[in-house]
Design a protein around this motif. Structure first.
Motif, PDB file in Angstrom:
ATOM      1  N   LEU B   1       0.869  -1.182   0.000  1.00 24.22           N
ATOM      2  CA  LEU B   1       0.000   0.000   0.000  1.00 24.22           C
ATOM      3  C   LEU B   1       0.901   1.226   0.000  1.00 24.22           C
ATOM      4  O   LEU B   1       1.767   1.370   0.854  1.00 24.22           O
ATOM      5  N   LEU B   2       0.707   2.104  -0.971  1.00 24.30           N
ATOM      6  CA  LEU B   2       1.591   3.262  -1.103  1.00 24.30           C
ATOM      7  C   LEU B   2       1.008   4.498  -0.423  1.00 24.30           C
ATOM      8  O   LEU B   2      -0.202   4.676  -0.400  1.00 24.30           O
ATOM      9  N   PRO B   3       1.843   5.399   0.076  1.00 20.50           N
ATOM     10  CA  PRO B   3       1.364   6.641   0.698  1.00 20.50           C
ATOM     11  C   PRO B   3       1.120   7.744  -0.322  1.00 20.50           C
ATOM     12  O   PRO B   3       1.197   8.920   0.009  1.00 20.50           O
ATOM     13  N   CYS B   4       0.844   7.343  -1.549  1.00 19.58           N
ATOM     14  CA  CYS B   4       0.571   8.325  -2.590  1.00 19.58           C
ATOM     15  C   CYS B   4      -0.377   7.668  -3.571  1.00 19.58           C
ATOM     16  O   CYS B   4      -0.519   6.441  -3.586  1.00 19.58           O
ATOM     17  N   GLU B   5      -1.042   8.465  -4.389  1.00 24.66           N
ATOM     18  CA  GLU B   5      -1.931   7.886  -5.383  1.00 24.66           C
ATOM     19  C   GLU B   5      -1.354   8.070  -6.772  1.00 24.66           C
ATOM     20  O   GLU B   5      -1.150   9.196  -7.235  1.00 24.66           O
ATOM     21  N   VAL B   6      -1.084   6.943  -7.404  1.00 23.25           N
ATOM     22  CA  VAL B   6      -0.704   6.951  -8.820  1.00 23.25           C
ATOM     23  C   VAL B   6      -2.033   6.981  -9.566  1.00 23.25           C
ATOM     24  O   VAL B   6      -2.876   6.109  -9.351  1.00 23.25           O
ATOM     25  N   LEU B   7      -2.220   7.974 -10.414  1.00 25.26           N
ATOM     26  CA  LEU B   7      -3.564   8.207 -10.950  1.00 25.26           C
ATOM     27  C   LEU B   7      -3.932   7.333 -12.139  1.00 25.26           C
ATOM     28  O   LEU B   7      -4.718   7.736 -12.991  1.00 25.26           O
ATOM     29  N   VAL B   8      -3.338   6.170 -12.220  1.00 23.10           N
ATOM     30  CA  VAL B   8      -3.721   5.195 -13.237  1.00 23.10           C
ATOM     31  C   VAL B   8      -3.717   3.816 -12.612  1.00 23.10           C
ATOM     32  O   VAL B   8      -3.105   3.596 -11.563  1.00 23.10           O
ATOM     33  N   SER B   9      -4.408   2.906 -13.275  1.00 24.21           N
ATOM     34  CA  SER B   9      -4.342   1.494 -12.906  1.00 24.21           C
ATOM     35  C   SER B   9      -3.858   0.755 -14.142  1.00 24.21           C
ATOM     36  O   SER B   9      -4.547   0.765 -15.169  1.00 24.21           O
ATOM     37  N   GLN B  10      -2.688   0.192 -14.071  1.00 26.64           N
ATOM     38  CA  GLN B  10      -2.112  -0.455 -15.248  1.00 26.64           C
ATOM     39  C   GLN B  10      -0.957  -1.341 -14.807  1.00 26.64           C
ATOM     40  O   GLN B  10      -0.578  -1.338 -13.633  1.00 26.64           O
ATOM     41  N   SER B  11      -0.419  -2.068 -15.785  1.00 24.83           N
ATOM     42  CA  SER B  11       0.738  -2.895 -15.432  1.00 24.83           C
ATOM     43  C   SER B  11       1.925  -1.971 -15.161  1.00 24.83           C
ATOM     44  O   SER B  11       2.019  -0.868 -15.719  1.00 24.83           O
ATOM     45  N   ALA B  12       2.791  -2.413 -14.271  1.00 31.66           N
ATOM     46  CA  ALA B  12       3.965  -1.618 -13.891  1.00 31.66           C
ATOM     47  C   ALA B  12       5.081  -2.580 -13.503  1.00 31.66           C
ATOM     48  O   ALA B  12       4.816  -3.597 -12.856  1.00 31.66           O
ATOM     49  N   PRO B  13       6.304  -2.277 -13.882  1.00 29.77           N
ATOM     50  CA  PRO B  13       7.416  -3.217 -13.615  1.00 29.77           C
ATOM     51  C   PRO B  13       7.885  -3.141 -12.167  1.00 29.77           C
ATOM     52  O   PRO B  13       9.023  -2.775 -11.884  1.00 29.77           O
ATOM     53  N   VAL B  14       6.994  -3.509 -11.251  1.00 30.65           N
ATOM     54  CA  VAL B  14       7.275  -3.370  -9.814  1.00 30.65           C
ATOM     55  C   VAL B  14       8.537  -4.135  -9.438  1.00 30.65           C
ATOM     56  O   VAL B  14       9.396  -3.633  -8.713  1.00 30.65           O
TER      57      VAL B  14
END
Lengths: 210, 22, 300
Positions: B1-14
């Motif tokens: 759970l991140l303390p910020c909001e990434v304003l998209v939902s998509q694949s990401a190279p975590v």
């Protein structure tokens, strides 16, 4: 596709394997607000769960190799179906008559309420809150069941060292004297308030007077 | 759970940028 | 130069130093401070000190350290090796400040700007030399910001030492030039052997000079930007060049202290006085739930 994160009791993971559509998310009435809310039915064990969502601004999830905006965390916790049934019983009680359940638990907006009638030991449950006449029911005036719930809640609040006092205190701070310093009245008020989140206002007012 | 909001939902190279630790 | 500690962890800061020559503990010494890699958008910044006895300054000059800025990378490497060889009277120490440290300092909620970071690093190194027993009598520093203010601050910090802060000090004072060589050698090596933590796709090792106005560097940055994570930690995120590319190529992210207009107001103050018609009264969740950020789920 949007991804949701849920915290569920571990035994539920078998529910969907044991039968088709073993876990069902349904919209039922929130007995306090009268508006819709999401619930979860375990069709295998015939258990009802309410769904609460942890929602704070500025959060996202990393879920495996993806990012999901919003950062919502959903909790499924067991809920006594009587709270929802009570909503329909109280609504129908305007007429003051004994009525069959299938005429009481009826809702055009939330038709899935009929699932409540399939719950095991339904009659045993209804015993706490209704007078019976054959296969017809009328809600009890005494409200003893709700009083019992408030007392149970008070005990749980004490056991879990929940801060119930009116003074402002960080939830991260816990003093060893917590239980003795919070007055009994504070526990009653707090427990009543919690139970009130699950019952119509008129019942809450009556309970408060009690 | 991140303390910020990434304003998209998509694949990401975590996995390329984060190493999980317990 | 053994930068293996930095190669193991290049996310913070790393201090390296030579042994203190015995003579530097006995005789009054002069110490020079210089930096390398202040301007580039890529890689670490290095602060270095170099010191030797006052009586051996001529020997230091004889090593031809005076013209460090005009030297090539290999010439600097050679000079550094020579300083190490003749190390019975020259000592050095350096701090490697990673691009990640620079970025997090400059972008933190409590801002720690590059000048303050530089001053504190230089001060730290001088103190380190004193703690190691070096008998420092004079310090020469290449300026960061206003020379007078910097000199006053350092002089106050080290009252028993004569401090001189001057622009282009590396051209004026051999001991500063020697420090400059240490710093540049360290930075060149750190950049050459940079261990990328991130598994970069289609990684291109040719990033040009690393300076923000270098078209090759800019092209490298645009090629290696990832929409969610931004750049590898080799990049100084706090540099305007990097930020401009992120603004254009990366996804938006909001934080609790974002100034974007997503803050809920508490309502207009007039609403407390004027009648605006019936307001919707709905039951607010119990404080148990409010305190924990919990509410009933109404949709999935």
């Amino acid at each position: 596709a949007r991804q949701l994160v849920f915290l569920l009791p571990e035994y539920l993971k078998d529910a969907s394997k044991k039968m088709k559509r073993g876990l069902m998310f349904v919209k039922l009435v929130n007995p306090c607000s009268g508006e819709g809310a999401i619930y979860l039915f375990d069709m295998h064990l015939q258990q009802l769960f309410e769904i609460k969502v942890f929602k704070e601004k500025h959060h996202s999830w990393f879920i495996n190799q993806s990012v999901q905006s919003g950062g919502l965390l959903h909790f499924a916790t067991p809920m006594d179906p009587l709270f929802v049934l009570l909503h329909y019983l109280v609504k129908a009680d305007k007429e003051g008559k004994f009525q069959p359940l299938d005429q009481v638990v009826v809702d055009d907006i939330f038709p899935n309420c009929v699932l409540l009638l399939k719950l095991p030991e339904l009659e045993k449950l209804l015993h706490h809150v209704t007078e019976e006449k054959g296969t017809t029911y009328k809600p009890l005036r005494s409200g003893l069941w709700l009083v019992g719930r408030v007392k149970q809640t008070m005990a749980a609040l004490k056991t879990n060292h929940v801060n119930v006092s009116a003074r402002v205190q960080s939830t991260a701070f816990f003093s060893g004297d917590q239980v003795s310093s919070d007055k009994e009245e504070d526990y009653i008020r707090y427990a009543h308030g919690l139970i009130s989140d699950y019952i119509p206002k008129e019942l809450s007012d009556d309970l408060s007077k009690y | 759970l991140l303390p910020c909001e990434v304003l998209v939902s998509q694949s990401a190279p975590v996995g390329r940028f984060f190493t999980p630790a317990i | 130069m053994d930068l293996s500690e930095l190669e193991r962890d290049n996310t913070g800061r790393c201090r390296l130093s030579s042994p203190v020559p015995a003579v530097c503990r006995k005789e009054p010494c002069v110490l020079g401070v210089d930096e390398a890699g202040r301007g580039p958008v890529l890689g670490p910044m290095v602060y270095a000190i170099c010191y030797c006895p006052l009586s051996r300054l001529a020997d230091l000059e004889a090593l031809k350290v005076a013209d460090s800025k005009t030297l090539s990378e290999s010439e600097r490497d050679r000079l550094f090796a020579k300083m190490e060889e003749d190390g019975d009277f020259v000592g050095w120490a350096l701090d490697v400040l990673s691009p990640n440290l620079i970025s997090t300092s400059m972008l933190g909620r409590v801002k720690y700007n590059l000048n303050s970071l530089s001053h504190d690093t230089a001060t730290g190194l001088i103190q380190y030399a004193l703690d190691q027993g070096v008998k420092i009598s004079q310090v020469f520093v290449d300026t960061v910001g206003m020379p007078e203010t910097y000199q006053d601050r350092l002089q106050q910090r080290f009252p028993g030492i004569t401090v001189t802060v001057k622009a282009k000090a590396d051209a004026l004072y051999p001991v500063v030039s020697a420090a400059s060589i240490c710093a540049k050698v360290a930075r060149d090596q750190a950049v050459r052997n940079w261990q990328f933590l991130e598994t970069l796709q289609d990684f291109d090792a040719d990033y040009g000079s690393g300076y923000p106005n270098d078209p090759k560097t800019k092209a490298w940055l645009r090629k290696h930007v990832e929409p969610v994570f931004g750049f590898p930690q080799f990049v100084r995120f706090s540099w305007r060049t990097a930020q401009a590319i992120l603004e254009k190529e990366a996804e938006s992210v909001t934080w609790e202290d974002s100034t974007a207009g997503d803050q809920e107001g508490t309502g207009r103050i007039t609403s407390y006085f004027l009648s605006e018609g019936p307001r919707t009264h709905h039951h607010a969740p119990h404080r148990y739930f409010l305190e924990r950020g919990l509410e009933p789920a109404t949709t999935l």
